[in-house]
Scaffold this motif. Structure first.
Motif, PDB file in Angstrom:
ATOM      1  N   THR A 219       0.822  -1.209   0.000  1.00  0.00           N
ATOM      2  CA  THR A 219       0.000   0.000   0.000  1.00  0.00           C
ATOM      3  C   THR A 219       0.858   1.262   0.000  1.00  0.00           C
ATOM      4  O   THR A 219       0.396   2.335   0.356  1.00  0.00           O
ATOM      5  N   HIS A 220       2.092   1.117  -0.394  1.00  0.00           N
ATOM      6  CA  HIS A 220       3.012   2.239  -0.542  1.00  0.00           C
ATOM      7  C   HIS A 220       3.788   2.005  -1.824  1.00  0.00           C
ATOM      8  O   HIS A 220       4.070   0.856  -2.201  1.00  0.00           O
ATOM      9  N   ARG A 221       4.156   3.074  -2.502  1.00  0.00           N
ATOM     10  CA  ARG A 221       4.800   2.929  -3.806  1.00  0.00           C
ATOM     11  C   ARG A 221       6.149   2.229  -3.746  1.00  0.00           C
ATOM     12  O   ARG A 221       6.656   1.756  -4.758  1.00  0.00           O
ATOM     13  N   ASP A 222       6.741   2.120  -2.559  1.00  0.00           N
ATOM     14  CA  ASP A 222       8.033   1.442  -2.421  1.00  0.00           C
ATOM     15  C   ASP A 222       7.915   0.066  -1.776  1.00  0.00           C
ATOM     16  O   ASP A 222       8.925  -0.541  -1.413  1.00  0.00           O
ATOM     17  N   LEU A 223       6.680  -0.434  -1.623  1.00  0.00           N
ATOM     18  CA  LEU A 223       6.467  -1.764  -1.061  1.00  0.00           C
ATOM     19  C   LEU A 223       6.031  -2.720  -2.171  1.00  0.00           C
ATOM     20  O   LEU A 223       5.191  -2.379  -2.998  1.00  0.00           O
ATOM     21  N   ARG A 224       6.596  -3.928  -2.182  1.00  0.00           N
ATOM     22  CA  ARG A 224       6.262  -4.930  -3.197  1.00  0.00           C
ATOM     23  C   ARG A 224       5.870  -6.241  -2.526  1.00  0.00           C
ATOM     24  O   ARG A 224       6.416  -6.609  -1.481  1.00  0.00           O
ATOM     25  N   GLU A 225       4.915  -6.950  -3.150  1.00  0.00           N
ATOM     26  CA  GLU A 225       4.538  -8.288  -2.707  1.00  0.00           C
ATOM     27  C   GLU A 225       4.604  -9.292  -3.859  1.00  0.00           C
ATOM     28  O   GLU A 225       5.153 -10.370  -3.731  1.00  0.00           O
ATOM     29  N   LEU A 226       3.987  -8.923  -4.987  1.00  0.00           N
ATOM     30  CA  LEU A 226       3.833  -9.831  -6.117  1.00  0.00           C
ATOM     31  C   LEU A 226       4.666  -9.366  -7.302  1.00  0.00           C
ATOM     32  O   LEU A 226       4.726  -8.168  -7.591  1.00  0.00           O
ATOM     33  N   ASP A 227       5.285 -10.311  -8.004  1.00  0.00           N
ATOM     34  CA  ASP A 227       6.001  -9.900  -9.203  1.00  0.00           C
ATOM     35  C   ASP A 227       4.996  -9.588 -10.324  1.00  0.00           C
ATOM     36  O   ASP A 227       3.828  -9.979 -10.264  1.00  0.00           O
ATOM     37  N   THR A 228       5.447  -8.863 -11.327  1.00  0.00           N
ATOM     38  CA  THR A 228       4.524  -8.393 -12.365  1.00  0.00           C
ATOM     39  C   THR A 228       3.949  -9.539 -13.186  1.00  0.00           C
ATOM     40  O   THR A 228       2.858  -9.417 -13.763  1.00  0.00           O
ATOM     41  N   VAL A 238      -9.455  -7.209  -9.569  1.00  0.00           N
ATOM     42  CA  VAL A 238     -10.425  -6.344  -8.893  1.00  0.00           C
ATOM     43  C   VAL A 238      -9.701  -5.442  -7.903  1.00  0.00           C
ATOM     44  O   VAL A 238      -8.859  -5.922  -7.128  1.00  0.00           O
ATOM     45  N   PHE A 239     -10.031  -4.146  -7.920  1.00  0.00           N
ATOM     46  CA  PHE A 239      -9.505  -3.176  -6.962  1.00  0.00           C
ATOM     47  C   PHE A 239     -10.637  -2.698  -6.055  1.00  0.00           C
ATOM     48  O   PHE A 239     -11.793  -2.633  -6.470  1.00  0.00           O
ATOM     49  N   ASP A 240     -10.276  -2.308  -4.831  1.00  0.00           N
ATOM     50  CA  ASP A 240     -11.277  -1.723  -3.938  1.00  0.00           C
ATOM     51  C   ASP A 240     -11.270  -0.204  -3.982  1.00  0.00           C
ATOM     52  O   ASP A 240     -12.054   0.444  -3.281  1.00  0.00           O
ATOM     53  N   ALA A 241     -10.399   0.390  -4.804  1.00  0.00           N
ATOM     54  CA  ALA A 241     -10.305   1.841  -4.922  1.00  0.00           C
ATOM     55  C   ALA A 241     -10.066   2.190  -6.391  1.00  0.00           C
ATOM     56  O   ALA A 241      -9.880   1.311  -7.237  1.00  0.00           O
ATOM     57  N   ASP A 242     -10.078   3.482  -6.688  1.00  0.00           N
ATOM     58  CA  ASP A 242      -9.873   3.943  -8.051  1.00  0.00           C
ATOM     59  C   ASP A 242      -8.532   3.444  -8.596  1.00  0.00           C
ATOM     60  O   ASP A 242      -7.507   3.514  -7.900  1.00  0.00           O
ATOM     61  N   PRO A 243      -8.508   2.928  -9.833  1.00  0.00           N
ATOM     62  CA  PRO A 243      -7.256   2.386 -10.378  1.00  0.00           C
ATOM     63  C   PRO A 243      -6.091   3.368 -10.367  1.00  0.00           C
ATOM     64  O   PRO A 243      -4.952   2.973 -10.125  1.00  0.00           O
ATOM     65  N   GLU A 244      -6.370   4.656 -10.614  1.00  0.00           N
ATOM     66  CA  GLU A 244      -5.286   5.634 -10.590  1.00  0.00           C
ATOM     67  C   GLU A 244      -4.694   5.760  -9.193  1.00  0.00           C
ATOM     68  O   GLU A 244      -3.485   5.907  -9.032  1.00  0.00           O
ATOM     69  N   GLN A 245      -5.565   5.714  -8.188  1.00  0.00           N
ATOM     70  CA  GLN A 245      -5.080   5.784  -6.807  1.00  0.00           C
ATOM     71  C   GLN A 245      -4.251   4.556  -6.469  1.00  0.00           C
ATOM     72  O   GLN A 245      -3.168   4.670  -5.878  1.00  0.00           O
ATOM     73  N   VAL A 246      -4.753   3.378  -6.839  1.00  0.00           N
ATOM     74  CA  VAL A 246      -4.023   2.148  -6.540  1.00  0.00           C
ATOM     75  C   VAL A 246      -2.674   2.139  -7.252  1.00  0.00           C
ATOM     76  O   VAL A 246      -1.643   1.768  -6.673  1.00  0.00           O
ATOM     77  N   GLY A 251       3.234  -0.219  -4.819  1.00  0.00           N
ATOM     78  CA  GLY A 251       4.439  -0.507  -5.576  1.00  0.00           C
ATOM     79  C   GLY A 251       4.239  -1.637  -6.573  1.00  0.00           C
ATOM     80  O   GLY A 251       4.823  -1.629  -7.664  1.00  0.00           O
ATOM     81  N   ASP A 252       3.409  -2.623  -6.223  1.00  0.00           N
ATOM     82  CA  ASP A 252       3.123  -3.725  -7.132  1.00  0.00           C
ATOM     83  C   ASP A 252       2.496  -3.227  -8.430  1.00  0.00           C
ATOM     84  O   ASP A 252       2.918  -3.609  -9.529  1.00  0.00           O
ATOM     85  N   ILE A 253       1.463  -2.397  -8.299  1.00  0.00           N
ATOM     86  CA  ILE A 253       0.738  -1.943  -9.480  1.00  0.00           C
ATOM     87  C   ILE A 253       1.554  -0.919 -10.257  1.00  0.00           C
ATOM     88  O   ILE A 253       1.539  -0.898 -11.492  1.00  0.00           O
ATOM     89  N   ARG A 254       2.291  -0.076  -9.566  1.00  0.00           N
ATOM     90  CA  ARG A 254       3.166   0.885 -10.254  1.00  0.00           C
ATOM     91  C   ARG A 254       4.164   0.146 -11.144  1.00  0.00           C
ATOM     92  O   ARG A 254       4.395   0.529 -12.301  1.00  0.00           O
ATOM     93  N   GLU A 255       4.765  -0.900 -10.616  1.00  0.00           N
ATOM     94  CA  GLU A 255       5.748  -1.652 -11.389  1.00  0.00           C
ATOM     95  C   GLU A 255       5.086  -2.350 -12.575  1.00  0.00           C
ATOM     96  O   GLU A 255       5.648  -2.387 -13.681  1.00  0.00           O
ATOM     97  N   PHE A 256       3.907  -2.889 -12.361  1.00  0.00           N
ATOM     98  CA  PHE A 256       3.160  -3.556 -13.436  1.00  0.00           C
ATOM     99  C   PHE A 256       2.878  -2.574 -14.568  1.00  0.00           C
ATOM    100  O   PHE A 256       3.093  -2.882 -15.752  1.00  0.00           O
ATOM    101  N   VAL A 257       2.424  -1.381 -14.221  1.00  0.00           N
ATOM    102  CA  VAL A 257       2.127  -0.365 -15.231  1.00  0.00           C
ATOM    103  C   VAL A 257       3.409   0.105 -15.905  1.00  0.00           C
ATOM    104  O   VAL A 257       3.463   0.277 -17.136  1.00  0.00           O
ATOM    105  N   ASP A 258       4.455   0.316 -15.129  1.00  0.00           N
ATOM    106  CA  ASP A 258       5.731   0.775 -15.687  1.00  0.00           C
ATOM    107  C   ASP A 258       6.302  -0.217 -16.693  1.00  0.00           C
ATOM    108  O   ASP A 258       7.023   0.163 -17.629  1.00  0.00           O
ATOM    109  N   GLU A 259       5.972  -1.489 -16.504  1.00  0.00           N
ATOM    110  CA  GLU A 259       6.460  -2.523 -17.418  1.00  0.00           C
ATOM    111  C   GLU A 259       5.498  -2.766 -18.577  1.00  0.00           C
ATOM    112  O   GLU A 259       5.626  -3.768 -19.298  1.00  0.00           O
ATOM    113  N   GLY A 260       4.538  -1.871 -18.745  1.00  0.00           N
ATOM    114  CA  GLY A 260       3.632  -1.966 -19.883  1.00  0.00           C
ATOM    115  C   GLY A 260       2.309  -2.619 -19.597  1.00  0.00           C
ATOM    116  O   GLY A 260       1.493  -2.814 -20.517  1.00  0.00           O
ATOM    117  N   GLY A 261       2.036  -2.971 -18.330  1.00  0.00           N
ATOM    118  CA  GLY A 261       0.768  -3.591 -17.988  1.00  0.00           C
ATOM    119  C   GLY A 261      -0.385  -2.608 -18.096  1.00  0.00           C
ATOM    120  O   GLY A 261      -0.221  -1.410 -17.866  1.00  0.00           O
TER     121      GLY A 261
END
Length: 329
Positions: A219-228, A238-246, A251-261
């Protein structure tokens, strides 16, 4: 009168099954009586963070906010204030440490139900409060045949497994590795704390097809749990909040998006429960994933329930004249 509640009092009145139903009903009802839930405010300075999550929930008759703050070396503290929409009176202030973990677990159950998950074999990555509340909540609302718990700290995973095995009568066993915890299960719960900039806790290669994942730790941009690669396998995400906020906060979703997800096919939990969207008939991937960062609506619903239950149980300390209206001063 304002009720002050410590963490022990809050945890004693928030039973998991009731909280699951309260959050489920609140999200469904939000379509007819929408809550006002603005974006959360994230502040930082001096090596510390301060996050504020406000909301007005007309259906529950409360408005308020949660603040949580801290950082390395001082820990993290959680505080909720709720006030009456009708009168403006400050109804309660409470420690929200357990409440936050409990409402997160309850929302994971709500999401699993919405996705039609019928998991009886659970693998849990993490041995802290969030992992424990998830296990207790899923056990309270469904049949569980097996639970495997992994933590990099052998003492912690042994302690949690032993406590829940004794208290809940569940077959909870400690796993020696993450891969072992993920093997031969239907549902993986990632409730990790790898630390800012720390390692990824769970790799795609450990997850069998058809698995459901409840991901709540990043839940922080520098925390990771799952690989992309895990997110690329998602047939339903499924997200519980707005995709832009998530994407901004996880950090998981930021990395996924940064890699083209792409997040174009992400479903909102509220939209799913309210019937605005449907589950895909032919998912492209072989996993279902619920990614949670938490919302102020969840907080206010849990706090209002804790407040009512504490009043009934005679718990807490009352204060007079807290936040007296300006006109009466």
């Amino acid at each position: 009168m304002t009720l002050l509640l410590d963490d022990r009092s809050v945890s004693s009145v928030l039973d998991p099954a009731s909280l699951v139903e309260a959050i489920d009903q609140a999200i469904r009802a939000d379509a007819e009586a929408p809550a006002d839930v603005p974006g959360r405010l994230n502040l930082s300075g001096g090596g510390r963070f301060f996050r504020i999550m406000p909301a007005v929930v007309p259906r529950s008759g409360v408005m308020g906010l949660k603040a949580f703050f801290g950082g390395n070396g001082v820990g993290v503290r959680y505080l909720i204030m709720i006030a009456s929409v009708e009168s403006g009176e400050v109804l309660a202030m409470m420690d929200a440490c357990h409440l936050t973990a409990a409402r997160t677990a309850a929302t994971s159950v709500v999401a699993a139900r919405a996705l039609g998950v019928k998991a009886t074999r659970l693998g849990v990555l993490g041995s802290g409060l969030e992992a424990e509340t998830h296990l207790r909540t899923f056990a309270a609302v469904g049949e569980i045949d097996e639970v495997k718990v992994f933590s990099p700290n052998p003492v912690s995973r042994e302690r949690l497994a032993g406590r829940l095995r004794e208290e809940l009568g569940l077959p909870v066993v400690p796993a020696a590795t993450t891969a072992e915890a993920c093997a031969d299960v239907d549902h993986v719960i990632t409730a990790t704390n790898t630390g800012y900039g720390g390692p990824i806790a769970c790799e795609s290669g450990w997850l069998r097809p058809g698995l459901h994942i409840s991901a709540i730790g990043s839940t922080h941009r520098d925390l990771r749990e799952l690989d992309t690669a895990v997110f690329r396998r998602a047939g339903t995400l499924v997200f519980d909040a707005d995709p832009e906020q998530v994407a901004d906060e996880s950090g998981d979703i930021r990395e996924f998006v940064d890699e083209g997800g792409s997040l174009s096919t992400v479903l909102g939990l509220s939209d799913l429960l309210q019937g605005k969207v449907a589950l895909p008939e032919a998912p492209r991937g072989d996993l279902t994933i619920f990614k949670s960062v938490g919302t102020a609506l969840q907080d206010m619903v849990a706090a209002e329930l804790a407040y009512r239950r504490a009043i009934e149980a005679g718990l807490g300390t009352t204060l007079d004249n807290l936040a007296v209206p300006k006109s009466r001063r």
